[in-house]
Motif scaffolding. Structure first.
Motif, PDB file in Angstrom:
ATOM      1  N   VAL A 242      -0.946  18.333  -2.915  1.00 20.76           N
ATOM      2  CA  VAL A 242      -2.151  18.291  -2.082  1.00 20.76           C
ATOM      3  C   VAL A 242      -3.193  19.206  -2.714  1.00 20.76           C
ATOM      4  CG1 VAL A 242      -3.109  18.729   0.208  1.00 20.76           C
ATOM      5  CG2 VAL A 242      -0.774  17.833  -0.019  1.00 20.76           C
ATOM      6  N   THR A 243      -4.339  18.651  -2.996  1.00 20.87           N
ATOM      7  CA  THR A 243      -5.371  19.401  -3.719  1.00 20.87           C
ATOM      8  C   THR A 243      -6.739  19.057  -3.159  1.00 20.87           C
ATOM      9  OG1 THR A 243      -6.266  19.824  -5.949  1.00 20.87           O
ATOM     10  CG2 THR A 243      -5.451  17.624  -5.535  1.00 20.87           C
ATOM     11  N   LYS A 244      -7.689  19.969  -3.347  1.00 22.15           N
ATOM     12  CA  LYS A 244      -9.017  19.778  -2.758  1.00 22.15           C
ATOM     13  C   LYS A 244     -10.040  19.491  -3.850  1.00 22.15           C
ATOM     14  CE  LYS A 244     -11.047  23.307  -0.604  1.00 22.15           C
ATOM     15  NZ  LYS A 244     -11.208  24.292   0.475  1.00 22.15           N
TER      16      LYS A 244
ATOM     17  N   VAL B 273      -2.905  18.218   7.186  1.00 20.08           N
ATOM     18  CA  VAL B 273      -3.192  18.964   5.952  1.00 20.08           C
ATOM     19  C   VAL B 273      -4.247  20.043   6.217  1.00 20.08           C
ATOM     20  CG1 VAL B 273      -4.375  18.736   3.719  1.00 20.08           C
ATOM     21  CG2 VAL B 273      -2.389  17.307   4.238  1.00 20.08           C
ATOM     22  N   GLU B 274      -5.234  19.724   7.023  1.00 14.49           N
ATOM     23  CA  GLU B 274      -6.249  20.729   7.369  1.00 14.49           C
ATOM     24  C   GLU B 274      -5.609  21.916   8.084  1.00 14.49           C
ATOM     25  OE1 GLU B 274     -10.270  17.959   7.750  1.00 14.49           O
ATOM     26  OE2 GLU B 274      -9.012  18.277   9.536  1.00 14.49           O
ATOM     27  N   GLU B 275      -4.659  21.598   8.960  1.00  9.28           N
ATOM     28  CA  GLU B 275      -3.952  22.659   9.697  1.00  9.28           C
ATOM     29  C   GLU B 275      -3.143  23.539   8.727  1.00  9.28           C
ATOM     30  OE1 GLU B 275      -1.233  21.041  12.649  1.00  9.28           O
ATOM     31  OE2 GLU B 275      -0.135  22.947  12.666  1.00  9.28           O
ATOM     32  N   ILE B 276      -2.436  22.892   7.793  1.00  9.17           N
ATOM     33  CA  ILE B 276      -1.630  23.652   6.826  1.00  9.17           C
ATOM     34  C   ILE B 276      -2.542  24.498   5.939  1.00  9.17           C
ATOM     35  CG2 ILE B 276       0.001  23.491   4.890  1.00  9.17           C
ATOM     36  CD1 ILE B 276       0.942  20.782   6.091  1.00  9.17           C
TER      37      ILE B 276
ATOM     38  N   LYS C 156      -3.598  28.017   6.692  1.00  7.57           N
ATOM     39  CA  LYS C 156      -2.615  29.094   6.453  1.00  7.57           C
ATOM     40  C   LYS C 156      -2.252  29.220   4.981  1.00  7.57           C
ATOM     41  CE  LYS C 156      -0.727  30.331  10.722  1.00  7.57           C
ATOM     42  NZ  LYS C 156      -0.272  29.264  11.636  1.00  7.57           N
ATOM     43  N   ILE C 157      -2.133  28.077   4.324  1.00  5.51           N
ATOM     44  CA  ILE C 157      -1.676  28.066   2.929  1.00  5.51           C
ATOM     45  C   ILE C 157      -2.731  27.329   2.109  1.00  5.51           C
ATOM     46  CG2 ILE C 157       0.172  27.331   1.360  1.00  5.51           C
ATOM     47  CD1 ILE C 157       1.931  27.164   4.040  1.00  5.51           C
ATOM     48  N   PRO C 158      -3.495  28.082   1.321  1.00  6.41           N
ATOM     49  CA  PRO C 158      -4.589  27.432   0.582  1.00  6.41           C
ATOM     50  C   PRO C 158      -4.072  26.395  -0.415  1.00  6.41           C
ATOM     51  CG  PRO C 158      -4.654  29.856   0.357  1.00  6.41           C
ATOM     52  CD  PRO C 158      -3.373  29.519   1.017  1.00  6.41           C
ATOM     53  N   THR C 159      -4.854  25.339  -0.615  1.00  6.74           N
ATOM     54  CA  THR C 159      -4.521  24.357  -1.647  1.00  6.74           C
ATOM     55  C   THR C 159      -4.723  25.006  -3.013  1.00  6.74           C
ATOM     56  OG1 THR C 159      -6.796  23.549  -1.548  1.00  6.74           O
ATOM     57  CG2 THR C 159      -5.131  22.331  -0.279  1.00  6.74           C
ATOM     58  N   PRO C 160      -4.080  24.487  -4.068  1.00  7.21           N
ATOM     59  CA  PRO C 160      -3.162  23.355  -4.031  1.00  7.21           C
ATOM     60  C   PRO C 160      -1.761  23.782  -3.601  1.00  7.21           C
ATOM     61  CG  PRO C 160      -3.358  24.174  -6.272  1.00  7.21           C
ATOM     62  CD  PRO C 160      -4.290  24.998  -5.435  1.00  7.21           C
TER      63      PRO C 160
ATOM     64  N   MET D  29       0.841  -1.193   0.000  1.00  8.07           N
ATOM     65  CA  MET D  29       0.000   0.000   0.000  1.00  8.07           C
ATOM     66  C   MET D  29       0.873   1.240   0.000  1.00  8.07           C
ATOM     67  SD  MET D  29      -3.357   0.559   2.372  1.00  8.07           S
ATOM     68  CE  MET D  29      -2.878   2.027   3.259  1.00  8.07           C
ATOM     69  N   LYS D  30       0.459   2.244  -0.724  1.00  8.11           N
ATOM     70  CA  LYS D  30       1.194   3.505  -0.693  1.00  8.11           C
ATOM     71  C   LYS D  30       0.595   4.376   0.384  1.00  8.11           C
ATOM     72  CE  LYS D  30       3.170   5.399  -4.760  1.00  8.11           C
ATOM     73  NZ  LYS D  30       4.534   5.054  -4.525  1.00  8.11           N
ATOM     74  N   LYS D  31       1.438   4.780   1.329  1.00  5.52           N
ATOM     75  CA  LYS D  31       0.947   5.514   2.488  1.00  5.52           C
ATOM     76  C   LYS D  31       1.391   6.973   2.408  1.00  5.52           C
ATOM     77  CE  LYS D  31       0.802   4.421   7.405  1.00  5.52           C
ATOM     78  NZ  LYS D  31       1.104   5.743   7.848  1.00  5.52           N
ATOM     79  N   PRO D  32       0.470   7.913   2.587  1.00  8.26           N
ATOM     80  CA  PRO D  32       0.888   9.330   2.598  1.00  8.26           C
ATOM     81  C   PRO D  32       1.788   9.604   3.799  1.00  8.26           C
ATOM     82  CG  PRO D  32      -1.512   9.112   2.474  1.00  8.26           C
ATOM     83  CD  PRO D  32      -0.979   7.760   2.789  1.00  8.26           C
ATOM     84  N   PHE D  33       2.686  10.587   3.649  1.00  3.64           N
ATOM     85  CA  PHE D  33       3.567  10.928   4.774  1.00  3.64           C
ATOM     86  C   PHE D  33       2.955  12.008   5.664  1.00  3.64           C
ATOM     87  CE2 PHE D  33       5.182  13.222   0.981  1.00  3.64           C
ATOM     88  CZ  PHE D  33       4.967  14.527   1.395  1.00  3.64           C
ATOM     89  N   VAL D  34       1.656  12.247   5.488  1.00  2.15           N
ATOM     90  CA  VAL D  34       0.996  13.288   6.277  1.00  2.15           C
ATOM     91  C   VAL D  34      -0.439  12.826   6.554  1.00  2.15           C
ATOM     92  CG1 VAL D  34       0.114  14.587   4.294  1.00  2.15           C
ATOM     93  CG2 VAL D  34       0.681  15.826   6.390  1.00  2.15           C
TER      94      VAL D  34
END
Ligand SMILES: *Cc1c(COP(=O)(O)O)cnc(C)c1O
Length: 428
Positions: free
Chosen positions: A286-288, A12-15, A18-22, A2-7
Motif C-alpha cells: 500500500v503506497t501513496k 487503508v485511511e484508518e490504518i 497510525k502506520i504511515p505508508t508505504p 477483475m482483481k479486487k483488493p481485500f481492503v
C-alpha cells in the motif's frame, strides 16, 4: 476477471493514520482459508505436509498462522532456521532445502532435528564431516536435466539450473547413504517456477513417482516421502485464471494411484514447499501517490520504491495496481508508476492504464505476499517498510515496524564514527 483488493479505501485511511505508508498489508482470512484448502486438496494422502518456503515471507506472525493450519517450514539459511525454531517448529516440521550450504547451517539444521535435503552428491561427505553422521531420515534434490515442458507451452530449464543431483548421481547417492545408515529417504525436485496451470504438480509427481519406484527397487532404499517443492503459481495478471488446488491435488492422486500404489508404495507421504501460492495473493503493498510529473511521459511518483518490492525492477514482473476508491472509474490514463530510487528500472508499472490519479491517492499493489518484502534491500539507503496484518475481525495489527535510520547504521557500531552517527540521527 477483475482483481479486487481485500481492503477498502476507508480501512487503508484508518490504518495510515497510525502506520504511515508505504506498508505491506496481509489478509489473515485469505491466508488461513487458502491453507485449509491446500490441506483439504491433499487430504487423501495420510502423511501430507506443506512446508511453507520461509524465504517467501519470513514474518513470525504469518509463519505462526500457517503453523496453526498444520504447515511446517522450508528453510535455506541460518536465519530462516532460527526463525522457524523461534516460531516453535521442531524436528521434522522443518525441511532444510538449501544449496551451496555452509557447514554451520548443516550443524544448526541437525541440532533442530530438521529433515536435511541434499542438493549435491558431494554433500554426502560434507554433511557427514559437518555433523559427524548421516541422519536416519535424509532427502536428495533431483534434477533430471533437459527442459520441463507442459502442454500449454509453459516450460523451464532444469538443465540450466544449479540445483540437484543428476539421475545417475541420485542412484549412487541412495546406495551410499543407505550403507552409511540412512533408513528413510525422500526425493525432492523443483523444475518450473510460477506455473499457472494445474498440470505442473501432477506431471512432476508422475516423473518422481516413477523414479521412486525404480530407486527403491534398485537400491533397496525405503522411500518415505516425495517433496514436490514450490513452483505452483498465482495469477498476477487480471486476465489469468488461477490454479485450482483441488484439481492439482486430484491430479497428483491419480499419478499416485497409477504408479506408487501398484508398486506397493502406498505409504509414501507427499510434501510440498509452496511459498508463492500460500501467501502471494494475500499481501499487497500500500503506497501513496506523492508526485505527478509530465515530461515525455506521464509519471506518478509514489512513496514506495523497488526496495519495498523488487520483482518489477528485477524481472519486469507484472503487479496489478488498484487505485483505492477509484475501483469503478474508467482506466483512461496511461502512467508510469515510479519509486524514488536513482535507477530507471524503479517502476511499479510502465504504460499502465489507470484511472486519473490525484496526489494523496492510495495505490494497492497486488500480490506482494510472497517474494515481496522479503526480497527487498536497502539501495540508496532506503529503509524497509512496515508490515501490517488485517485480521479476520477487520482490525489491524503491526507485525513488523518500519526500519529507522539507526537500523541502517547499526552495523557501523564497530567504528569510531558510530557515536557521531548516533548524535546526528538524534538531532534530526
Ligand atoms: C523458492 C523455493 C520454494 C518456494 O517457491 P514458490 O515458487 O514460492 O512456491 C520452495 N522450495 C525451495 C527449495 C525454494 O528454493
Amino acid at each position: 476477471m477483475m482483481k479486487k483488493p481485500f481492503v477498502t479505501k476507508e480501512k487503508v485511511e484508518e490504518i495510515a493514520k497510525k502506520i504511515p505508508t508505504p506498508f505491506h498489508l496481509y489478509d489473515e482470512k485469505g491466508i488461513v482459508e487458502n491453507a485449509k484448502a491446500v490441506y483439504e486438496a491433499f487430504s487423501w494422502n495420510k502423511g501430507f505436509k506443506e512446508y511453507f518456503a520461509v524465504k517467501a515471507n519470513p514474518n513470525p506472525v504469518l509463519l505462526d498462522l500457517l503453523r496453526q493450519e498444520g504447515c511446517g517450514f522450508d528453510c535455506s539459511s541460518k536465519t530462516e532456521l532460527l526463525l522457524s525454531g523461534a516460531v516453535g517448529a521442531q524436528g521434522h516440521e522443518i525441511m532444510f532445502s538449501s544449496n551451496d550450504t555452509p557447514a554451520e547451517e548443516f550443524v544448526l539444521a541437525d541440532k533442530l532435528g530438521a529433515i536435511i535435503n541434499l542438493d549435491d552428491f558431494t554433500h554426502i561427505d560434507f554433511l557427514e564431516k559437518s555433523i559427524g553422521k548421516i541422519p536416519e531420515t535424509i532427502s536428495c534434490r533431483y534434477n533430471p536435466g533437459g527442459v520441463f515442458q507442459m502442454s500449454n507451452g509453459i516450460m523451464d530449464n532444469p538443465g540450466d539450473a544449479k540445483y540437484g543431483l543428476t539421475t545417475e548421481q541420485i542412484y549412487e547417492a541412495f546406495k551410499i547413504l543407505k550403507e552409511k545408515g540412512a533408513k528413510r529417504f525422500g526425493i525432492h525436485a523443483f523444475l518450473a517456477s510460477n506455473t499457472v496451470t494445474n498440470e505442473y504438480y501432477p506431471k512432476l509427481a508422475g516423473q518422481l513417482f516413477e523414479l521412486a519406484v525404480d530407486l527403491q527397487k534398485k537400491t533397496g532404499a525405503k522411500i518415505a516421502f516425495i517433496n514436490l517443492s514450490g513452483g505452483v503459481g498465482i495469477p498476477y495478471q487480471p486476465d489469468q485464471e488461477g490454479n485450482d488446488i483441488y484439481a492439482i491435488g486430484q491430479g497428483v492422486k491419480e499419478q499416485y494411484d497409477k504408479i506408487l500404489v501398484p508398486a506397493g508404495m502406498d505409504d509414501v507421504a507427499i510434501y510440498t514447499e509452496m511459498g508463492r501460492f500460500m501467501m502471494g495473493p494475500y499481501g499487497a503493498l500500500v503506497t501513496k501517490a506523492i508526485h505527478e510529473k509530465h515530461t515525455y511521459k506521464e509519471y506518478i511518483g509514489v512513496d514506495a520504491c523497488a526496495v519495498n518490492l523488487m520483482r518489477p525492477a528485477m524481472y519486469g514482473a507484472y503487479h496489478h495496481i488498484t487505485v483505492l476508491g477509484k475501483e469503478n472509474e474508467p482506466c483512461d490514463q496511461v502512467y508510469d508508476v515510479t519509486g524514488s530510487l536513482c535507477e530507471n528500472n524503479d517502476k511499479f508499472a510502465i504504460d499502465r492504464k489507470l484511472p486519473k490519479i490525484e496526489k494523496g491517492d492510495y495505490l494497492f499493489i497486488h500480490d506482494t505476499g510472497a517474494h515481496g518484502y522479503s526480497m527487498g534491500y536497502n539501495y540508496n539507503g532506503k529503509l524497509k517498510s512496515a508490515e501490517v496484518l488485517l485480521q479476520k475481525d477487520g482490525s489491524f495489527k503491526l507485525i513488523r515496524r518500519a526500519e529507522k535510520p539507526m537500523d541502517y547504521f547499526a552495523t557501523f557500531d564497530c567504528l569510531n564514527v558510530y557515536p557521531k552517527i548516533c548524535k546526528i540521527v538524534e538531532e534530526n
